[in-house]
Design an enzyme around this catalytic site. Structure first.
Site, PDB file in Angstrom:
ATOM      1  N   ASP A 156     126.302 -86.747 105.933  1.00 59.40           N
ATOM      2  CA  ASP A 156     126.645 -87.750 106.951  1.00 59.40           C
ATOM      3  C   ASP A 156     125.436 -88.208 107.762  1.00 59.40           C
ATOM      4  O   ASP A 156     125.580 -88.866 108.794  1.00 59.40           O
ATOM      5  CB  ASP A 156     127.678 -87.164 107.927  1.00 59.40           C
ATOM      6  CG  ASP A 156     128.997 -86.943 107.231  1.00 59.40           C
ATOM      7  OD1 ASP A 156     129.250 -87.620 106.228  1.00 59.40           O
ATOM      8  OD2 ASP A 156     129.770 -86.069 107.684  1.00 59.40           O
ATOM      9  N   HIS A 168      94.971 -92.511 105.098  1.00 62.02           N
ATOM     10  CA  HIS A 168      96.399 -92.460 105.418  1.00 62.02           C
ATOM     11  C   HIS A 168      96.812 -91.051 105.840  1.00 62.02           C
ATOM     12  O   HIS A 168      97.848 -90.537 105.424  1.00 62.02           O
ATOM     13  CB  HIS A 168      97.240 -92.938 104.226  1.00 62.02           C
ATOM     14  CG  HIS A 168      97.103 -94.407 103.966  1.00 62.02           C
ATOM     15  ND1 HIS A 168      97.472 -95.007 102.799  1.00 62.02           N
ATOM     16  CD2 HIS A 168      96.614 -95.405 104.759  1.00 62.02           C
ATOM     17  CE1 HIS A 168      97.222 -96.315 102.869  1.00 62.02           C
ATOM     18  NE2 HIS A 168      96.701 -96.571 104.047  1.00 62.02           N
ATOM     19  N   ASP A 213      95.578 -94.124 114.918  1.00 61.78           N
ATOM     20  CA  ASP A 213      96.068 -95.424 114.448  1.00 61.78           C
ATOM     21  C   ASP A 213      97.570 -95.381 114.641  1.00 61.78           C
ATOM     22  O   ASP A 213      98.288 -94.742 113.867  1.00 61.78           O
ATOM     23  CB  ASP A 213      95.688 -95.612 112.973  1.00 61.78           C
ATOM     24  CG  ASP A 213      96.119 -96.975 112.426  1.00 61.78           C
ATOM     25  OD1 ASP A 213      96.949 -97.646 113.072  1.00 61.78           O
ATOM     26  OD2 ASP A 213      95.632 -97.337 111.344  1.00 61.78           O
ATOM     27  N   ASP A 221      99.581-102.927 115.810  1.00 59.95           N
ATOM     28  CA  ASP A 221      98.858-102.037 114.890  1.00 59.95           C
ATOM     29  C   ASP A 221      97.475-101.820 115.499  1.00 59.95           C
ATOM     30  O   ASP A 221      96.622-102.701 115.417  1.00 59.95           O
ATOM     31  CB  ASP A 221      98.777-102.721 113.511  1.00 59.95           C
ATOM     32  CG  ASP A 221      98.137-101.823 112.459  1.00 59.95           C
ATOM     33  OD1 ASP A 221      97.862-100.648 112.760  1.00 59.95           O
ATOM     34  OD2 ASP A 221      97.913-102.318 111.335  1.00 59.95           O
ATOM     35  N   HIS A 251      87.886-100.301 102.859  1.00 60.65           N
ATOM     36  CA  HIS A 251      89.103-101.112 102.963  1.00 60.65           C
ATOM     37  C   HIS A 251      88.761-102.498 103.493  1.00 60.65           C
ATOM     38  O   HIS A 251      87.646-102.753 103.927  1.00 60.65           O
ATOM     39  CB  HIS A 251      90.149-100.417 103.844  1.00 60.65           C
ATOM     40  CG  HIS A 251      89.683-100.074 105.235  1.00 60.65           C
ATOM     41  ND1 HIS A 251      89.508-101.018 106.221  1.00 60.65           N
ATOM     42  CD2 HIS A 251      89.361 -98.878 105.812  1.00 60.65           C
ATOM     43  CE1 HIS A 251      89.116-100.421 107.332  1.00 60.65           C
ATOM     44  NE2 HIS A 251      89.004 -99.119 107.112  1.00 60.65           N
ATOM     45  N   HIS A 298      94.779-107.489 107.975  1.00 60.51           N
ATOM     46  CA  HIS A 298      95.961-107.989 107.258  1.00 60.51           C
ATOM     47  C   HIS A 298      96.785-108.777 108.252  1.00 60.51           C
ATOM     48  O   HIS A 298      96.610-108.654 109.470  1.00 60.51           O
ATOM     49  CB  HIS A 298      96.767-106.805 106.688  1.00 60.51           C
ATOM     50  CG  HIS A 298      97.023-105.702 107.680  1.00 60.51           C
ATOM     51  ND1 HIS A 298      98.047-105.745 108.594  1.00 60.51           N
ATOM     52  CD2 HIS A 298      96.365-104.540 107.939  1.00 60.51           C
ATOM     53  CE1 HIS A 298      98.023-104.651 109.343  1.00 60.51           C
ATOM     54  NE2 HIS A 298      96.997-103.904 108.985  1.00 60.51           N
ATOM     55  N   HIS A 328     102.222-104.722 107.710  1.00 59.43           N
ATOM     56  CA  HIS A 328     101.436-105.492 106.731  1.00 59.43           C
ATOM     57  C   HIS A 328     102.303-106.704 106.438  1.00 59.43           C
ATOM     58  O   HIS A 328     103.173-106.668 105.565  1.00 59.43           O
ATOM     59  CB  HIS A 328     101.140-104.677 105.477  1.00 59.43           C
ATOM     60  CG  HIS A 328     100.115-103.612 105.724  1.00 59.43           C
ATOM     61  ND1 HIS A 328      99.518-102.891 104.730  1.00 59.43           N
ATOM     62  CD2 HIS A 328      99.556-103.154 106.872  1.00 59.43           C
ATOM     63  CE1 HIS A 328      98.647-102.027 105.253  1.00 59.43           C
ATOM     64  NE2 HIS A 328      98.669-102.175 106.549  1.00 59.43           N
ATOM     65  N   GLU A 388      90.061-104.621 111.778  1.00 63.53           N
ATOM     66  CA  GLU A 388      89.967-103.168 111.797  1.00 63.53           C
ATOM     67  C   GLU A 388      88.876-102.587 110.896  1.00 63.53           C
ATOM     68  O   GLU A 388      89.165-101.825 109.974  1.00 63.53           O
ATOM     69  CB  GLU A 388      91.317-102.557 111.421  1.00 63.53           C
ATOM     70  CG  GLU A 388      91.944-103.135 110.150  1.00 63.53           C
ATOM     71  CD  GLU A 388      93.252-102.421 109.794  1.00 63.53           C
ATOM     72  OE1 GLU A 388      93.243-101.181 109.764  1.00 63.53           O
ATOM     73  OE2 GLU A 388      94.262-103.092 109.548  1.00 63.53           O
ATOM     74  N   TYR A 390      83.500 -94.321 107.395  1.00 67.72           N
ATOM     75  CA  TYR A 390      84.020 -92.974 107.138  1.00 67.72           C
ATOM     76  C   TYR A 390      83.005 -92.230 106.285  1.00 67.72           C
ATOM     77  O   TYR A 390      82.699 -92.660 105.162  1.00 67.72           O
ATOM     78  CB  TYR A 390      85.366 -93.052 106.398  1.00 67.72           C
ATOM     79  CG  TYR A 390      86.292 -94.101 106.995  1.00 67.72           C
ATOM     80  CD1 TYR A 390      87.163 -93.771 108.034  1.00 67.72           C
ATOM     81  CD2 TYR A 390      86.261 -95.421 106.541  1.00 67.72           C
ATOM     82  CE1 TYR A 390      87.993 -94.742 108.597  1.00 67.72           C
ATOM     83  CE2 TYR A 390      87.080 -96.394 107.101  1.00 67.72           C
ATOM     84  CZ  TYR A 390      87.940 -96.046 108.124  1.00 67.72           C
ATOM     85  OH  TYR A 390      88.750 -97.015 108.683  1.00 67.72           O
ATOM     86  N   ARG A 392      87.315 -95.918 113.190  1.00 65.32           N
ATOM     87  CA  ARG A 392      87.914 -97.244 112.962  1.00 65.32           C
ATOM     88  C   ARG A 392      88.316 -97.790 114.319  1.00 65.32           C
ATOM     89  O   ARG A 392      88.746 -97.036 115.200  1.00 65.32           O
ATOM     90  CB  ARG A 392      89.144 -97.152 112.038  1.00 65.32           C
ATOM     91  CG  ARG A 392      89.828 -98.491 111.829  1.00 65.32           C
ATOM     92  CD  ARG A 392      90.837 -98.518 110.647  1.00 65.32           C
ATOM     93  NE  ARG A 392      91.990 -97.676 110.822  1.00 65.32           N
ATOM     94  CZ  ARG A 392      92.181 -96.513 110.220  1.00 65.32           C
ATOM     95  NH1 ARG A 392      91.268 -96.045 109.372  1.00 65.32           N
ATOM     96  NH2 ARG A 392      93.266 -95.794 110.435  1.00 65.32           N
ATOM     97  N   GLU A 427      90.687-100.982 115.713  1.00 63.10           N
ATOM     98  CA  GLU A 427      91.621-101.994 115.214  1.00 63.10           C
ATOM     99  C   GLU A 427      92.324-102.700 116.370  1.00 63.10           C
ATOM    100  O   GLU A 427      92.917-102.055 117.228  1.00 63.10           O
ATOM    101  CB  GLU A 427      92.680-101.325 114.319  1.00 63.10           C
ATOM    102  CG  GLU A 427      93.761-102.270 113.847  1.00 63.10           C
ATOM    103  CD  GLU A 427      94.732-101.627 112.853  1.00 63.10           C
ATOM    104  OE1 GLU A 427      94.914-100.391 112.911  1.00 63.10           O
ATOM    105  OE2 GLU A 427      95.290-102.363 112.021  1.00 63.10           O
TER     106      GLU A 427
HETATM  107  N1  GLY Z   1      98.306 -98.815 110.416  1.00 58.39           N
HETATM  108  C1  GLY Z   1      98.208 -99.400 109.140  1.00 58.39           C
HETATM  109  C2  GLY Z   1      97.029-100.235 109.020  1.00 58.39           C
HETATM  110  O1  GLY Z   1      96.136-100.183 109.851  1.00 58.39           O
HETATM  111  O2  GLY Z   1      96.931-101.038 108.153  1.00 58.39           O
HETATM  112 MN    MN Z   2      96.195-102.327 110.186  1.00 65.29          MN
HETATM  113 MN    MN Z   3      96.492 -99.458 111.805  1.00 64.96          MN
END
Ligand code: GLY
Ligand code: MN
Ligand code: MN
Length: 434
Positions: A39, A238, A255, A266, A345, A349, A356, A379, A383, A401, A403
């Site tokens: 449930d 990640h 993040d 984000d 990266h 985005h 995203h 961002e 690293y 990073r 962002e």
């Molecule tokens: N938090 C996901 C990204 O920065 O794309």
């Molecule tokens: Mn992002």
């Molecule tokens: Mn992010």
């Protein structure tokens, strides 16, 4: 539903109906309630396309749009009122609520959809729907269309609605910009709280709790799994375990952001747990910050999508060459892409109802020109893996990073997340609690 959202959704449906034309129909399903076990359900999050067009936050719902030159119609299939079920699961809008509160022209029980839908599609040449996203739903739409095909009243074509709808979603209205400002502001406050609290905690998860505190008190939920990465964990892009002890001499990369009215922020900030950047941490941080400034200043209508990444990439390459982490000439670094060992990266985005977010990055195979109303993240990061034998030991395990969420305007870019400090002196002061 608040009246502004109500009007927005009506305008969006009208825009979409204008795009598909009077010979077509559109069918957009809502999200299903996902069962975790017995449930227990996963938290319900409405499908973003469906939410964009309805503002309707219940499972088991399907929107049908029927453009017509003498009066277009929006029709919702949804759950009927059921007082017994509502006692367990909470209130439902029901059919009358769909009309009165959500501006639908008509509403039918979701349980009757197979009987009613073929009649609604009668005479339509095309049916637009999210073709290919859910095999079961594809089959349902084919079934509704086939039913009529036998009687020669069928839609001729099944068409993916994704591109048209996502082009609409890419340009944010004033209402959406305001929601995104709010999401970014709450998220920035969560970052500030984490910076202030780091001196009182010993583990990544405790910092995560501080972020959740701010989101929850503000009536929001995380827009995505938070990353709270102490030291070299920042180099795992990640990283979501968020359960290791914090090293007092290390950096902390967070993040994390919430969504407000389904609009995501984000944000990433990186700060020293001790309140003072070491010389090496500072050197890397300064490069990333300079790269981010350069990239943000490129987020204007004079530039295309790729220019933002190119601006960040250029500063990072020069910076890493300066401090000896990269070697060779600038051209060699670009040719061999050796910088990707440290910046692997893209610089950002689209951001919106999805973190995203939807929308093409290219038009006719060319990088897309930026337009007022687009929102993107910027961002860049560097690293340096903890076991990277190609650099001096003092650099190893540093991950940074930064962002922000950036609204493209007709003039200067607006940094929606500007409340979260990122200048070195401001970050240090906040962490130290001065
Ligand atoms: N938090 C996901 C990204 O920065 O794309
Ligand atoms: Mn992002
Ligand atoms: Mn992010």
């Amino acid at each position: 539903m608040d009246s502004k959202l109500h009007k927005e959704c009506q305008r969006r449906r009208a825009d979409l109906m204008g795009m598909i034309g009077v010979q077509a129909a559109a069918i957009i399903p809502g999200a299903a309630q996902k069962i975790r076990n017995n449930d227990v359900h996963y938290p319900f999050r409405q499908d973003s396309d469906f939410w964009y067009l309805t503002g309707f936050d219940e499972p088991e719902a399907v929107l049908v749009l029927l453009p017509d030159s003498s009066g277009s119609r929006s029709i919702l299939f949804c759950r009927e009122r059921d007082l017994k079920r509502e006692q367990w699961d909470g209130p439902r809008a029901g059919l009358q609520g769909a009309i009165d509160d959500y501006g639908m022209d008509d509403a039918f029980p979701i349980t009757d959809i197979d009987d009613i839908m073929p009649g609604l599609l009668e005479g339509r040449e095309q049916v637009h729907f999210p073709l290919g996203r859910d095999g079961e739903f594809d089959q349902q739409v084919i079934g509704w269309s086939r039913y009529k095909r036998k009687q020669q009243l069928m839609p001729e074509e099944l068409v993916s609605i994704t591109h048209l709808l996502h082009e609409l979603r890419l340009i944010k209205s004033q209402y959406e910009q305001q929601a995104m400002r709010r999401a970014a502001e709450i998220s920035a406050r969560a970052h500030m709280r984490a910076m202030r609290m780091v001196k009182n905690v010993t583990n990544e998860r405790e910092l995560m709790a501080e972020l959740m505190h701010e989101f929850t008190w503000s009536g929001c939920q995380p827009a995505y799994e938070p990353i709270v990465a102490g030291g070299a964990n920042a180099c795992v892009l990640h990283y979501i375990a968020n359960d290791e002890p914090l090293n007092e001499n290390g950096l902390v990369l967070i993040d994390s952001a919430c969504e407000f009215a389904c609009y995501a922020a984000d944000i990433t900030r990186t700060f020293p747990a001790s309140g003072r950047f070491s010389a090496e941490q500072k050197a890397i941080y300064e490069i990333v910050l300079a790269a981010q400034h350069a990239a943000i200043s490129t987020a204007t209508v004079e530039h295309n999508w790729d220019a933002v990444h190119a601006a960040a990439q250029s500063v990072i390459i020069d910076g890493l060459l300066d401090i000896g982490i990269l070697s060779g000439s600038r051209e060699q670094v670009l040719d061999t892409k050796s910088y990707q060992r440290y910046f692997m990266h893209k610089t950002g985005h689209w951001l919106g109802l999805d973190v995203h977010d939807v929308g093409d990055y290219q038009v006719d195979k060319l990088s897309r020109q930026l337009e007022a109303g687009m929102v993107m993240t910027v961002e860049p990061g560097i690293y340096i893996a903890v076991d990277d034998q190609t650099v001096e030991p003092r650099w190893r395990g540093i991950g940074v990073r930064i962002e922000d969420d950036v609204l493209v305007t007709k003039a200067e870019p607006e940094i929606l997340s500007r409340l979260a400090p990122k200048a070195i002196d401001e970050v240090e002061a906040l962490v130290q609690g001065e």
